[in-house]
Write an enzyme that holds these catalytic residues in place. Structure first.
Site, PDB file in Angstrom:
ATOM      1  CG  ASP A 137      -2.225  -0.928   1.258  1.00 45.22           C
ATOM      2  OD1 ASP A 137      -2.480  -1.522   0.067  1.00 45.22           O
ATOM      3  OD2 ASP A 137      -3.109  -0.941   2.098  1.00 45.22           O
ATOM      4  NE  ARG A 173      -4.776  -1.736  -4.701  1.00 47.62           N
ATOM      5  CZ  ARG A 173      -4.322  -1.878  -2.677  1.00 47.62           C
ATOM      6  NH1 ARG A 173      -4.172  -1.580  -2.388  1.00 47.62           N
ATOM      7  NH2 ARG A 173      -4.127  -3.485  -2.674  1.00 47.62           N
TER       8      ARG A 173
HETATM    9  C1  FAD Z   1      -8.359  -1.291  -2.927  1.00 46.32           C
HETATM   10  C2  FAD Z   1      -8.456   0.056  -2.561  1.00 46.32           C
HETATM   11  C3  FAD Z   1      -7.041   0.089  -2.208  1.00 46.32           C
HETATM   12  C4  FAD Z   1      -6.807   1.261  -1.732  1.00 46.32           C
HETATM   13  N1  FAD Z   1      -5.459   1.926  -1.273  1.00 46.32           N
HETATM   14  C5  FAD Z   1      -4.946   2.693  -0.883  1.00 46.32           C
HETATM   15  C6  FAD Z   1      -3.679   3.237  -0.764  1.00 46.32           C
HETATM   16  O1  FAD Z   1      -2.751   2.249  -0.500  1.00 46.32           O
HETATM   17  N2  FAD Z   1      -3.544   4.221  -0.622  1.00 46.32           N
HETATM   18  C7  FAD Z   1      -4.251   5.240  -0.301  1.00 46.32           C
HETATM   19  O2  FAD Z   1      -3.977   6.627  -0.166  1.00 46.32           O
HETATM   20  N3  FAD Z   1      -5.090   5.423  -0.407  1.00 46.32           N
HETATM   21  C8  FAD Z   1      -6.246   4.374  -0.956  1.00 46.32           C
HETATM   22  N4  FAD Z   1      -7.495   3.721  -1.111  1.00 46.32           N
HETATM   23  C9  FAD Z   1      -8.364   5.253  -0.954  1.00 46.32           C
HETATM   24  C10 FAD Z   1      -8.528   5.840  -1.843  1.00 46.32           C
HETATM   25  O3  FAD Z   1      -6.925   6.628  -2.247  1.00 46.32           O
HETATM   26  C11 FAD Z   1      -9.653   6.592  -1.635  1.00 46.32           C
HETATM   27  O4  FAD Z   1      -9.031   7.520  -0.635  1.00 46.32           O
HETATM   28  C12 FAD Z   1     -10.779   6.012  -2.021  1.00 46.32           C
HETATM   29  O5  FAD Z   1     -10.955   4.725  -2.682  1.00 46.32           O
HETATM   30  C13 FAD Z   1     -12.329   7.086  -1.790  1.00 46.32           C
HETATM   31  O6  FAD Z   1     -11.785   7.228  -3.359  1.00 46.32           O
HETATM   32  P1  FAD Z   1     -12.762   7.254  -4.483  1.00 46.32           P
HETATM   33  O7  FAD Z   1     -11.765   6.985  -5.594  1.00 46.32           O
HETATM   34  O8  FAD Z   1     -13.155   6.321  -4.133  1.00 46.32           O
HETATM   35  O9  FAD Z   1     -13.630   8.303  -4.811  1.00 46.32           O
HETATM   36  P2  FAD Z   1     -14.003   9.573  -3.942  1.00 46.32           P
HETATM   37  O10 FAD Z   1     -13.988  10.749  -4.892  1.00 46.32           O
HETATM   38  O11 FAD Z   1     -13.262   9.935  -2.370  1.00 46.32           O
HETATM   39  O12 FAD Z   1     -15.352   9.294  -3.845  1.00 46.32           O
HETATM   40  C14 FAD Z   1     -16.854   8.998  -5.140  1.00 46.32           C
HETATM   41  C15 FAD Z   1     -17.425   8.559  -4.556  1.00 46.32           C
HETATM   42  O13 FAD Z   1     -17.393   7.178  -4.298  1.00 46.32           O
HETATM   43  C16 FAD Z   1     -18.198   6.759  -3.352  1.00 46.32           C
HETATM   44  N5  FAD Z   1     -17.219   6.455  -1.891  1.00 46.32           N
HETATM   45  C17 FAD Z   1     -16.166   6.584  -2.330  1.00 46.32           C
HETATM   46  N6  FAD Z   1     -14.967   6.704  -0.234  1.00 46.32           N
HETATM   47  C18 FAD Z   1     -16.366   6.505   0.139  1.00 46.32           C
HETATM   48  C19 FAD Z   1     -16.600   5.431   1.568  1.00 46.32           C
HETATM   49  N7  FAD Z   1     -15.640   5.628   2.802  1.00 46.32           N
HETATM   50  N8  FAD Z   1     -17.642   5.518   1.958  1.00 46.32           N
HETATM   51  C20 FAD Z   1     -19.002   5.202   0.542  1.00 46.32           C
HETATM   52  N9  FAD Z   1     -19.028   5.782  -0.334  1.00 46.32           N
HETATM   53  C21 FAD Z   1     -18.029   6.440  -0.559  1.00 46.32           C
HETATM   54  C22 FAD Z   1     -18.929   7.716  -3.101  1.00 46.32           C
HETATM   55  O14 FAD Z   1     -20.184   7.718  -3.896  1.00 46.32           O
HETATM   56  C23 FAD Z   1     -18.826   9.422  -3.419  1.00 46.32           C
HETATM   57  O15 FAD Z   1     -19.149   9.849  -3.953  1.00 46.32           O
HETATM   58  C24 FAD Z   1      -7.706   2.779  -2.055  1.00 46.32           C
HETATM   59  C25 FAD Z   1      -8.812   2.299  -2.404  1.00 46.32           C
HETATM   60  C26 FAD Z   1      -9.215   1.841  -2.976  1.00 46.32           C
HETATM   61  C27 FAD Z   1     -10.564   0.990  -3.364  1.00 46.32           C
END
Ligand code: FAD
Length: 311
Positions: free
Chosen positions: A136, A187
């Protein structure tokens, strides 16, 4: 994605030990715990049960043993030993052999050599048993060192490892090119931490535009990238681009977090896409949980409702 001040608010709350104690008491209570929607259990055994059910629904999986920022080599050693036991349990259970881990959990804050030694202790049996290990990405002070450690291990022949890059960091196009040149599996995420203006975009529109560009670069030149987002616009942009370029559905995979947008997960599988779920478990779930709250105000309402139900 929340705006920067709101994100900062939740990151500060995560530091308050009273809240941590309250959360630990109620959050993972059997059955009714409010954190259970996002955390698959406190033990690997509980997580394995959750994962078996999910695999039955066609989801690919990666298990993440929660923990980060350990301060001593004894704690890093304990986390490493926990991971070794977790690998054993995964092998015995027959669930998919795929884990995600954080370098600060393995002692990166203690010193780099300790962290690399611990990572190797995990990679040796992981390689022997056919695991894929995703490193990560944490906040920006760790970006360089994480990529350097990744490159060192890659240089030593480890091919069952991948790393994460964040679209909110302005440096990421260069890192994508660097990792694509290696042939490493990336990723792509937007990024979960509170970052300063000097290094990271603060507006959702900028983070999203960068995400789309990086997704295209990874689909064109990367090796089996993971597009990790719950954002319907990012998902649509990925599907559109792949279709327009004639890329097969198995050229990449989507990834989402356990408990978030289960409707979208099911829809993507039904359309024939690969969908991997990141399944966190462990006793140290509080910082991870607070990052999820910081991403979406509606989650706070969900948690409060759970708390009141409990009383
Ligand atoms: C498999 C995976 C691994 C990850 N690994 C890392 C990592 O190693 N380092 C790192 O910095 N980040 C990591 N992340 C987190 C990532 O950086 C984001 O903070 C997170 O995925 C929210 O961003 P988004 O792309 O979903 O979009 P956003 O713009 O945050 O959200 C878009 C839409 O997605 C939905 N959504 C988003 N988050 C949520 C929530 N918490 N609860 C409910 N609905 C939500 C809502 O509908 C929202 O309107 C990971 C995410 C995933 C999916």
């Amino acid at each position: 994605m929340l705006d920067a001040p709101a994100k900062a608010f939740f990151h500060s709350l995560a530091q308050i030990s009273f809240l941590q104690r309250m959360a630990s008491r109620y959050g993972m209570a059997p059955g009714s715990g409010f954190a259970r929607r996002f955390i698959a259990g406190e033990s690997v055994e509980e997580a394995v049960v959750a994962v078996q059910d999910l695999a039955g629904r066609g989801l690919l999986l990666t298990l993440d043993y929660l923990g980060e920022s350990v301060a001593t080599s004894a704690e890093a050693d304990a986390a490493t030993r926990d991971y070794l036991r977790i690998l054993d349990v995964i092998v015995q259970s027959g669930v998919e052999r795929n884990v995600s881990l954080k370098l600060t959990q393995l002692g990166l804050d203690v010193d780099r050599a300790t962290c690399v030694d611990n990572l190797r202790r995990i990679l040796d049996p992981a390689t022997e048993h056919g695991f894929f290990v995703r490193i990560d990405m944490e906040n920006s002070p760790y970006t360089d060192v994480t990529l350097q450690i990744f490159e060192t291990l890659w240089g030593q022949g480890h091919r069952n490892i991948g790393v994460v890059l964040q679209s909110y960091l302005m440096r990421t196009p260069g890192d994508v090119a660097r990792m694509n040149a290696l042939g490493a599996r990336i990723r792509l995420v937007k990024g979960a931490y509170k970052e300063p203006k000097a290094v990271a975009y603060q507006d959702k529109a900028d983070v999203d535009a960068a995400f789309v560009e990086l997704m295209q670069l990874l689909l064109d030149q990367g090796v089996y990238p993971a597009i990790a987002t719950h954002d319907p616009e990012m998902i649509e942009a990925t599907k559109r681009y792949a279709t327009q370029k004639g890329y097969a559905q198995d050229r990449f995979e989507f990834q989402m977090l356990y408990g978030i947008r289960r409707d979208l997960q099911t829809a993507l599988i039904a359309e024939g896409y690969r969908m991997r779920l990141y399944v966190p478990f462990g006793k140290q779930w509080f910082p991870y949980f607070m990052r999820r709250l910081g991403e979406r105000p509606a989650n706070v309402a969900f948690v409060l409702k759970g708390l009141f139900r409990e009383k």
